[in-house]
Scaffold this motif. Sequence first.
Motif, PDB file in Angstrom:
ATOM      1  N   TYR A   1       0.844  -1.195   0.000  1.00  0.00           N
ATOM      2  CA  TYR A   1       0.000   0.000   0.000  1.00  0.00           C
ATOM      3  C   TYR A   1       0.880   1.246   0.000  1.00  0.00           C
ATOM      4  O   TYR A   1       2.059   1.202   0.332  1.00  0.00           O
ATOM      5  CB  TYR A   1      -0.926   0.011   1.215  1.00  0.00           C
ATOM      6  CG  TYR A   1      -0.220   0.160   2.543  1.00  0.00           C
ATOM      7  CD1 TYR A   1       0.082   1.411   3.074  1.00  0.00           C
ATOM      8  CD2 TYR A   1       0.150  -0.966   3.284  1.00  0.00           C
ATOM      9  CE1 TYR A   1       0.733   1.543   4.284  1.00  0.00           C
ATOM     10  CE2 TYR A   1       0.800  -0.834   4.496  1.00  0.00           C
ATOM     11  CZ  TYR A   1       1.087   0.423   4.991  1.00  0.00           C
ATOM     12  OH  TYR A   1       1.738   0.552   6.189  1.00  0.00           O
ATOM     13  N   ARG A   2       0.266   2.348  -0.380  1.00  0.00           N
ATOM     14  CA  ARG A   2       0.931   3.643  -0.374  1.00  0.00           C
ATOM     15  C   ARG A   2       0.316   4.496   0.728  1.00  0.00           C
ATOM     16  O   ARG A   2      -0.890   4.443   0.988  1.00  0.00           O
ATOM     17  CB  ARG A   2       0.748   4.319  -1.731  1.00  0.00           C
ATOM     18  CG  ARG A   2       1.532   5.621  -1.893  1.00  0.00           C
ATOM     19  CD  ARG A   2       1.296   6.221  -3.275  1.00  0.00           C
ATOM     20  NE  ARG A   2      -0.081   6.673  -3.448  1.00  0.00           N
ATOM     21  CZ  ARG A   2      -0.993   6.031  -4.158  1.00  0.00           C
ATOM     22  NH1 ARG A   2      -0.693   4.886  -4.772  1.00  0.00           N
ATOM     23  NH2 ARG A   2      -2.221   6.517  -4.268  1.00  0.00           N
ATOM     24  N   GLU A   3       1.105   5.263   1.388  1.00  0.00           N
ATOM     25  CA  GLU A   3       0.614   6.084   2.489  1.00  0.00           C
ATOM     26  C   GLU A   3      -0.493   7.033   2.009  1.00  0.00           C
ATOM     27  O   GLU A   3      -0.359   7.690   0.982  1.00  0.00           O
ATOM     28  CB  GLU A   3       1.755   6.900   3.092  1.00  0.00           C
ATOM     29  CG  GLU A   3       2.797   6.051   3.792  1.00  0.00           C
ATOM     30  CD  GLU A   3       3.956   6.891   4.297  1.00  0.00           C
ATOM     31  OE1 GLU A   3       4.309   6.769   5.475  1.00  0.00           O
ATOM     32  OE2 GLU A   3       4.499   7.661   3.484  1.00  0.00           O
TER      33      GLU A   3
ATOM     34  N   GLN B   1      -3.382   6.121   0.924  1.00  0.00           N
ATOM     35  CA  GLN B   1      -4.128   5.525  -0.182  1.00  0.00           C
ATOM     36  C   GLN B   1      -5.499   5.058   0.295  1.00  0.00           C
ATOM     37  O   GLN B   1      -5.662   4.579   1.417  1.00  0.00           O
ATOM     38  CB  GLN B   1      -3.342   4.342  -0.751  1.00  0.00           C
ATOM     39  CG  GLN B   1      -4.063   3.571  -1.860  1.00  0.00           C
ATOM     40  CD  GLN B   1      -3.274   2.343  -2.285  1.00  0.00           C
ATOM     41  OE1 GLN B   1      -2.160   2.114  -1.828  1.00  0.00           O
ATOM     42  NE2 GLN B   1      -3.868   1.542  -3.162  1.00  0.00           N
TER      43      GLN B   1
ATOM     44  N   ARG C   1       2.787   4.961   6.955  1.00  0.00           N
ATOM     45  CA  ARG C   1       3.360   3.627   7.106  1.00  0.00           C
ATOM     46  C   ARG C   1       3.931   3.444   8.509  1.00  0.00           C
ATOM     47  O   ARG C   1       4.629   4.318   9.053  1.00  0.00           O
ATOM     48  CB  ARG C   1       4.459   3.416   6.064  1.00  0.00           C
ATOM     49  CG  ARG C   1       5.118   2.050   6.148  1.00  0.00           C
ATOM     50  CD  ARG C   1       6.150   1.849   5.056  1.00  0.00           C
ATOM     51  NE  ARG C   1       5.529   1.801   3.751  1.00  0.00           N
ATOM     52  CZ  ARG C   1       6.204   1.605   2.618  1.00  0.00           C
ATOM     53  NH1 ARG C   1       7.518   1.466   2.648  1.00  0.00           N
ATOM     54  NH2 ARG C   1       5.568   1.567   1.472  1.00  0.00           N
TER      55      ARG C   1
ATOM     56  N   ASP D   1       8.292  -1.208   7.817  1.00  0.00           N
ATOM     57  CA  ASP D   1       8.890  -1.352   6.492  1.00  0.00           C
ATOM     58  C   ASP D   1       9.233  -2.807   6.224  1.00  0.00           C
ATOM     59  O   ASP D   1       9.395  -3.619   7.155  1.00  0.00           O
ATOM     60  CB  ASP D   1      10.164  -0.506   6.382  1.00  0.00           C
ATOM     61  CG  ASP D   1       9.872   0.974   6.538  1.00  0.00           C
ATOM     62  OD1 ASP D   1       8.847   1.428   5.994  1.00  0.00           O
ATOM     63  OD2 ASP D   1      10.664   1.664   7.214  1.00  0.00           O
TER      64      ASP D   1
END
Length: 444
Positions: free
Chosen positions: A101-103, A105, A207, A210
């Motif tokens: 996912y993208r922050e 999103q 996020r 990682d």
Amino acid sequence: MSDTPNRPAPASPTPPAAPPRKHRGRWIVLVLILLALIALVVVHVLRGKKPARGAAPQVVTVAPATLGSMPVTLDALGTVTPTATVTVLPQLSGYLTEVGYREGQDVVKGQFLAQIDPRQYEISKEQAEAQLAKDRASLAQARADLDRYTQLNEKKSIAEQTYSDQKFLVAQDEAAVKSDLATIKQYELDLIYCHITAPVSGRVGLRLVDPGNYVTASSSTGIAVITTMKPTTVQFTVPQNSLSSVLQRVNAGAKLPITIFNSENTKQLATGTLYAISNQMATATGTVTLRASVPNDDEALFPNEFVNVRLLVDTMQNSVLVPTPAVQSGAPGDYVYLVNANNTVSVHKVTLGPSDGQHTVITAGLTAGQQVVTDGLDRLNDGTKIQPSTGKPGSAHGASAARMGNASHAHANAAASTGSAASATPAASGASAAETADAASQAS
């Protein structure tokens, strides 16, 4: 010649001196002259004094009481509360190999978020499958032996104990097979947990972890936080004294609408409907919590945002309305200056109802059609002579200012006071006009 010596004759008494009549008369004349002069001065002053002129009438703005509808609203501070805020936690331990996912999103339910290394769970599953194959073979052998022992037992060729033991052995192998199947399902579930997906639809936050980190099932940080943006809810409180009217409408099946404004109460953001009332009163504040549902299709409301909420409880029909600047509060209580037929005013006590800032409901003390003073009230008293005016620009300005003031009020009663404060400027201008007219009349 006599020997008796000559004696002087006794002196006669001296008569008293006569009073100075001439000086006494002079003083009396002076006093009379002085009194005459004083009388003349008094008469001159009294005759020379001009007769007092009557006070000039005060120029005021008046407006009639009218019949109309008035919304009964409750204003409160609220908080945008999402319908769901989910912290996605790992269900098992392992190294994080991928983040999908993208922050910030927007994701939908079931969308891929992250991947945990699944190899150790795949190996465990294969071991469980091998054990299942072994136990199934043992079960097949035990069942075959049981069939043979059954035939021999019918012919009484073997001991009864041997036959019973074989039946128990078949049951044990069947249980072992079921245990293996459950173990395989557990590893299959672990493999599903390795592939982390979104449990709800919403927006992903920043996020939290990682790829390459080792995560555990006891981790409180989580993989991601998902917040549902639409629809959303707004939570607010109302005082306990206002709860009865809300409950009465809700229990009657009414859908009470709400209007939501920004924190400065200057811009409307959204509308919604009240759908839930808390089951307990907050004893510390004397308030009860309400929650409204808002579609929020344009996402104008942001989670945990502070907003102003206006709840429409009811609408009063055929109510007596007066401009809010006409309502005054003082020693008599709430009152208005009522315009009489002879162009004088009288203090008239009234009972106030709700207000929208521009108009205020009069529940008692006034009827539709009666004229009240709306501007120039600061120089009025009971019985003051007035010169009515109905088209004064200051009054329109005052009504506009009252409406602007109403936009920032937090409660219905505060709205009336805000409207009155907003009308202070036009009232001052009305007084100035009255002073000008009075000065002009005196100069003439």
